[in-house]
Design an enzyme around this catalytic site. Sequence first.
Site, PDB file in Angstrom:
ATOM      1  N   ASP A  25       3.123  16.853  -4.338  1.00 33.37           N
ATOM      2  CA  ASP A  25       2.829  15.607  -5.041  1.00 33.37           C
ATOM      3  C   ASP A  25       4.127  14.823  -5.214  1.00 33.37           C
ATOM      4  OD1 ASP A  25       0.276  14.653  -7.091  1.00 33.37           O
ATOM      5  OD2 ASP A  25       2.251  13.711  -7.358  1.00 33.37           O
ATOM      6  N   ILE A  26       4.048  13.523  -4.970  1.00 31.43           N
ATOM      7  CA  ILE A  26       5.242  12.671  -5.019  1.00 31.43           C
ATOM      8  C   ILE A  26       5.760  12.518  -6.449  1.00 31.43           C
ATOM      9  CG2 ILE A  26       4.147  10.407  -5.351  1.00 31.43           C
ATOM     10  CD1 ILE A  26       5.895   9.411  -2.977  1.00 31.43           C
TER      11      ILE A  26
ATOM     12  N   ASN B 215      -9.675  15.495  -9.999  1.00 29.97           N
ATOM     13  CA  ASN B 215      -9.979  14.341 -10.831  1.00 29.97           C
ATOM     14  C   ASN B 215     -11.057  13.530 -10.120  1.00 29.97           C
ATOM     15  OD1 ASN B 215      -7.907  15.035 -12.658  1.00 29.97           O
ATOM     16  ND2 ASN B 215      -6.388  14.004 -11.387  1.00 29.97           N
TER      17      ASN B 215
ATOM     18  N   GLY C 154      -9.954  10.166 -14.049  1.00 36.23           N
ATOM     19  CA  GLY C 154      -8.592   9.725 -13.768  1.00 36.23           C
ATOM     20  C   GLY C 154      -8.232   9.717 -12.295  1.00 36.23           C
ATOM     21  N   GLN C 155      -9.260   9.625 -11.439  1.00 40.27           N
ATOM     22  CA  GLN C 155      -8.981   9.629 -10.000  1.00 40.27           C
ATOM     23  C   GLN C 155      -8.316   8.317  -9.595  1.00 40.27           C
ATOM     24  OE1 GLN C 155     -12.410  10.447  -7.546  1.00 40.27           O
ATOM     25  NE2 GLN C 155     -11.187  10.575  -5.663  1.00 40.27           N
TER      26      GLN C 155
ATOM     27  N   HIS D 143      -9.199  15.497  -3.283  1.00 41.01           N
ATOM     28  CA  HIS D 143      -8.023  16.364  -3.234  1.00 41.01           C
ATOM     29  C   HIS D 143      -8.004  17.224  -4.494  1.00 41.01           C
ATOM     30  CE1 HIS D 143      -6.934  12.599  -5.239  1.00 41.01           C
ATOM     31  NE2 HIS D 143      -6.137  13.328  -6.007  1.00 41.01           N
TER      32      HIS D 143
ATOM     33  N   HIS E 211      -5.365  19.335  -7.067  1.00 36.04           N
ATOM     34  CA  HIS E 211      -3.990  19.556  -7.524  1.00 36.04           C
ATOM     35  C   HIS E 211      -3.818  21.045  -7.821  1.00 36.04           C
ATOM     36  CE1 HIS E 211      -3.228  15.179  -8.720  1.00 36.04           C
ATOM     37  NE2 HIS E 211      -4.535  15.208  -8.560  1.00 36.04           N
TER      38      HIS E 211
HETATM   39  P1  AMP Z   1      -5.499  11.565  -8.595  1.00 34.45           P
HETATM   40  O1  AMP Z   1      -6.163  10.640  -7.602  1.00 34.45           O
HETATM   41  O2  AMP Z   1      -5.464  11.001  -9.974  1.00 34.45           O
HETATM   42  O3  AMP Z   1      -6.056  12.952  -8.590  1.00 34.45           O
HETATM   43  O4  AMP Z   1      -3.980  11.715  -8.224  1.00 34.45           O
HETATM   44  C1  AMP Z   1      -3.377  11.257  -7.053  1.00 34.45           C
HETATM   45  C2  AMP Z   1      -2.051  11.955  -6.914  1.00 34.45           C
HETATM   46  O5  AMP Z   1      -1.470  11.553  -5.687  1.00 34.45           O
HETATM   47  C3  AMP Z   1      -1.024  11.641  -8.025  1.00 34.45           C
HETATM   48  O6  AMP Z   1      -0.637  12.868  -8.650  1.00 34.45           O
HETATM   49  C4  AMP Z   1       0.132  11.013  -7.246  1.00 34.45           C
HETATM   50  O7  AMP Z   1       1.390  11.375  -7.772  1.00 34.45           O
HETATM   51  C5  AMP Z   1      -0.077  11.522  -5.845  1.00 34.45           C
HETATM   52  N1  AMP Z   1       0.468  10.693  -4.787  1.00 34.45           N
HETATM   53  C6  AMP Z   1       0.352   9.351  -4.663  1.00 34.45           C
HETATM   54  N2  AMP Z   1       0.956   8.934  -3.530  1.00 34.45           N
HETATM   55  C7  AMP Z   1       1.483  10.034  -2.947  1.00 34.45           C
HETATM   56  C8  AMP Z   1       2.236  10.267  -1.756  1.00 34.45           C
HETATM   57  N3  AMP Z   1       2.586   9.258  -0.918  1.00 34.45           N
HETATM   58  N4  AMP Z   1       2.627  11.530  -1.474  1.00 34.45           N
HETATM   59  C9  AMP Z   1       2.295  12.544  -2.300  1.00 34.45           C
HETATM   60  N5  AMP Z   1       1.571  12.394  -3.422  1.00 34.45           N
HETATM   61  C10 AMP Z   1       1.182  11.157  -3.753  1.00 34.45           C
END
Ligand code: AMP
Length: 113
Positions: A30-31, A87, A93-94, A100, A102
């Site tokens: 995760d970034i 999420n 909170g998606q 995906h 976590h």
């Molecule tokens: P969520 O959709 O809320 O489950 O979370 C999306 C996740 O994607 C967040 O934790 C971000 O930090 C992560 N994210 C967003 N862009 C990138 C990226 N380019 N590379 C890796 N992780 C990312």
Amino acid sequence: MSDCLFCKIVQKEVPSEIIYEDDQVIAFKDISPVAPVHVLIVPKKHIPDLTSVEPEDANLMGHIVMTAKNLAIKLGVDESGFRLINNCKQHGGQVIYHIHFHLIGGRQLSNKC
Ligand code: AMP
Ligand code: ZN
């Protein structure tokens, strides 16, 4: 889908720190990590969210769980424990609408919501 960030990561059009890949899934860091271990496990198939999963995706979902287990071992959090989180949509909170999971660990996690 052409506009989907995670499809672009799957296609290597956007760089990521890949830690595992096979024909069905990719896992990358995760970034914006919230813990020492924070990996996203992503199916290569574009499924927008958990409510879009169909019976034909059951094996893929099982494969994601097995991948999570194997990555937990690889990343050294299988004994200490971790969370596997999806999420889903607004209240979940998606942010990225490509399903995906976590995998988060490496420290004590507290509140569950
Ligand atoms: P969520 O959709 O809320 O489950 O979370 C999306 C996740 O994607 C967040 O934790 C971000 O930090 C992560 N994210 C967003 N862009 C990138 C990226 N380019 N590379 C890796 N992780 C990312
Ligand atoms: Zn996608």
